[in-house]
Enzyme design. Sequence first.
Site, PDB file in Angstrom:
ATOM      1  N   HIS A  89       0.414 -12.541  -3.196  1.00 46.83           N
ATOM      2  CA  HIS A  89      -1.028 -12.274  -3.064  1.00 46.83           C
ATOM      3  C   HIS A  89      -1.540 -12.751  -1.697  1.00 46.83           C
ATOM      4  CE1 HIS A  89      -5.249 -11.998  -4.629  1.00 46.83           C
ATOM      5  NE2 HIS A  89      -5.424 -12.890  -3.662  1.00 46.83           N
ATOM      6  N   GLU A  90      -1.289 -14.011  -1.402  1.00 41.82           N
ATOM      7  CA  GLU A  90      -1.792 -14.560  -0.136  1.00 41.82           C
ATOM      8  C   GLU A  90      -1.132 -13.866   1.043  1.00 41.82           C
ATOM      9  OE1 GLU A  90      -4.437 -16.136  -0.162  1.00 41.82           O
ATOM     10  OE2 GLU A  90      -4.424 -16.610  -2.302  1.00 41.82           O
TER      11      GLU A  90
ATOM     12  N   HIS B 139      -3.038 -10.813   1.907  1.00 42.02           N
ATOM     13  CA  HIS B 139      -4.157 -11.129   2.811  1.00 42.02           C
ATOM     14  C   HIS B 139      -3.617 -11.347   4.224  1.00 42.02           C
ATOM     15  CE1 HIS B 139      -7.345 -11.539  -0.121  1.00 42.02           C
ATOM     16  NE2 HIS B 139      -6.785 -12.546  -0.755  1.00 42.02           N
TER      17      HIS B 139
ATOM     18  N   HIS C 226      -3.011  -8.220   5.949  1.00 40.23           N
ATOM     19  CA  HIS C 226      -4.301  -7.613   6.309  1.00 40.23           C
ATOM     20  C   HIS C 226      -4.781  -8.180   7.655  1.00 40.23           C
ATOM     21  CE1 HIS C 226      -8.512  -6.356   4.519  1.00 40.23           C
ATOM     22  NE2 HIS C 226      -8.048  -5.467   5.368  1.00 40.23           N
TER      23      HIS C 226
HETATM   24 ZN    ZN Z   1      -7.192 -13.321  -2.656  1.00 37.57          ZN
END
Ligand code: ZN
Length: 693
Positions: A475-476, A479, A482
């Site tokens: 998940h991290e 990011h 991104h």
């Molecule tokens: Zn998040």
Amino acid sequence: MPTSHRSEAFANPLLQHWVQPYGLPPFRELDAAHFGPALDHALEQHRNEIDAIANRVDPPTFDNTLATLDASGRLLNRISLLFHNMTASETSPALQAAQREIAPLLAAHDSAMYMHPTLFARIDTLHAQRHALGLDSDQLRLLERVHLDFTRAGARLDGVARARYSAVMAELATLHTRFIQNVLAEEAAYALELRTEVDLAGLPDFVRAAARSAAQQRGLGDDVYAITLSPSLAEPFLIYSSRRDLRETLWRARTARGAHEGEHDNRPVAAEIMALRQEQAALHGFASYADYELVDRMAGKTTAVLDLLQQAWEPAKAHAEVDRQALTEMARALGEPTPMAAWDWRYLAHKVRAQRFDLDDAEVKPYFSLDAMIAAMFDCAGRLFGLRFVEQHGIALHHSDARLWEVRGADDALVGIFIGDNFARSTKRSGAWMSVFRSQSGHSGGTLPIVINNNNFAKASPTLLSFDDVRTLFHEFGHGLHGLLSNVRYERLAGTRVLRDFVELPSQLFENWALEPEVLQRHARHYQTGEPLPAALLDKLLRARRFDQAWATIQYTGPALIDMALHALPNGTPVDVAAFEAEQCAKLGIPEDIGQRHYLAHFQHLFASSGYAAGYYVYMWAEVLEADGFAAFTETGDAFDATTAERLLRTIYSTGNSQEPAEAYRAFRGRDPQVLPMLHKRGLLSGEVHVPI
Ligand SMILES: [Zn+2]
């Protein structure tokens, strides 16, 4: 500037040219005392830059106003980003004292900029002519975005309202800081000490090893095991400990964080924050804080949020009832008391899961070492986006546990720097998050991003992750990608600086690859033997993954509903945080044996900043986009389909905020998102009950 101040400035490593590799901060020379004077200097420099734009005598143009403003404040940015990263990842009493002083100063600076009358007049003039200026689409987006930033931060206020608004923002910054520091203090002070085999009953080796290491880090002595409030220790303890009394002690300690009378009591802090937010909304002419926040979200209105949450809430409660029966039967079989309490659910669910799917987690765990899973996420980023991660050693970072990788793209060109700081410690905020030391800007060859991911895994040798931890890691990293893959001209539009209910799309989408059988077969290898995860075990793991989703949905959706109810209170409503929470729990019918993932007195999403206020729902909002979006890959029959991955990079991961999020999604998917795949993923479609397999 007086001479003495100037010579001080020259001795301050933060104000000298950062000569470290990649322009990293001077971590080796860093001292908490450097931040105050360095920020004073950087704030003054930024004020001068802003005045220079505002005081121009020529008419405003995109270049002399918007582009120049976007490029301003670079010194302030790099010092304040470093400061935020240090206070979150490796704080100290001296840094915390500095944080209390600096937070309101930064807020006051922002207010002064956003309410600068002549600067806003130039932006407002350009905004009124925006369609006649011949701008490129990203320039138009920047102009609209910045104009909105200014109006939402009080640019149109005047007189008394202007002065009051800036005071409210400074007070909020002070209270947010106090809220964070209170949570950290309570978490750092607590450890459940286990000393005998009886205390350790039920705990597998990996929990014991992590608890041993936590005790050592806290200097508790050689024969002690410590369970801290960090989820990577507390969660497994609640799952495995057969000592019901100790589970209750730990569960209560976790739930009560921030809710003890005395100097770290967050209840009055949260109440004050709410009063100020209501005042902020009123100054803008909105009826509630939620109304003010949601104008700048994809959702737009509270009703859109509640519609979505309700679609999950009632079915989840109905499904939980089915699971509750199975867990109660298990409790009876084990001679445990019924009805269950909240500190029993994880323990009993784990037993039911083990029985129903013939799955022993202790058997699975050795296949998920942190290093193997880091290799897995890098491999996925390589296959999807052509990235290569090359670790560099011997570079000073903020903590010796942090690691650094060069990120290389097409033709082996450097596209950014990735830092991973994965372990829990008492000087670090709890939870997991991505942040930047430097943002991308200026297209390829411009400023390269320096991205950091923080996790709070219990350190052990080797560190073995749970399946949930693996998802958090991915998940991290989503990011992180991104931020790393951002390829835009203007810093305000870079990377994760998108709307709050869009920002969780790249992160949640990336979690999907952690669950791909192909990825697990390749990377989930036994840390001792190197053997791949046996196919039968992998199969069981994948079949079990939707088990207990009703519990997870309730744990998340309850706080999301309470967040909306709290922030939707009409302006001027006084809030007693504890009473409000109790009343909402009763009204919503939050099952007592399930409870909530976060309680208000330590709910940092809501009170550590305004970022996720009236915004805890964004995870489910983005999950709709994510579940529907990942289906674009599964429909091709290949989770790494090159055409789809290229489109994903072009429309979502590289574009930051340079286009409207709903448009970005349509550009990727060819249509608007559908809610069904999310409900299906959580097993919440009507008639979809999980029967024992
Ligand atoms: Zn998040």
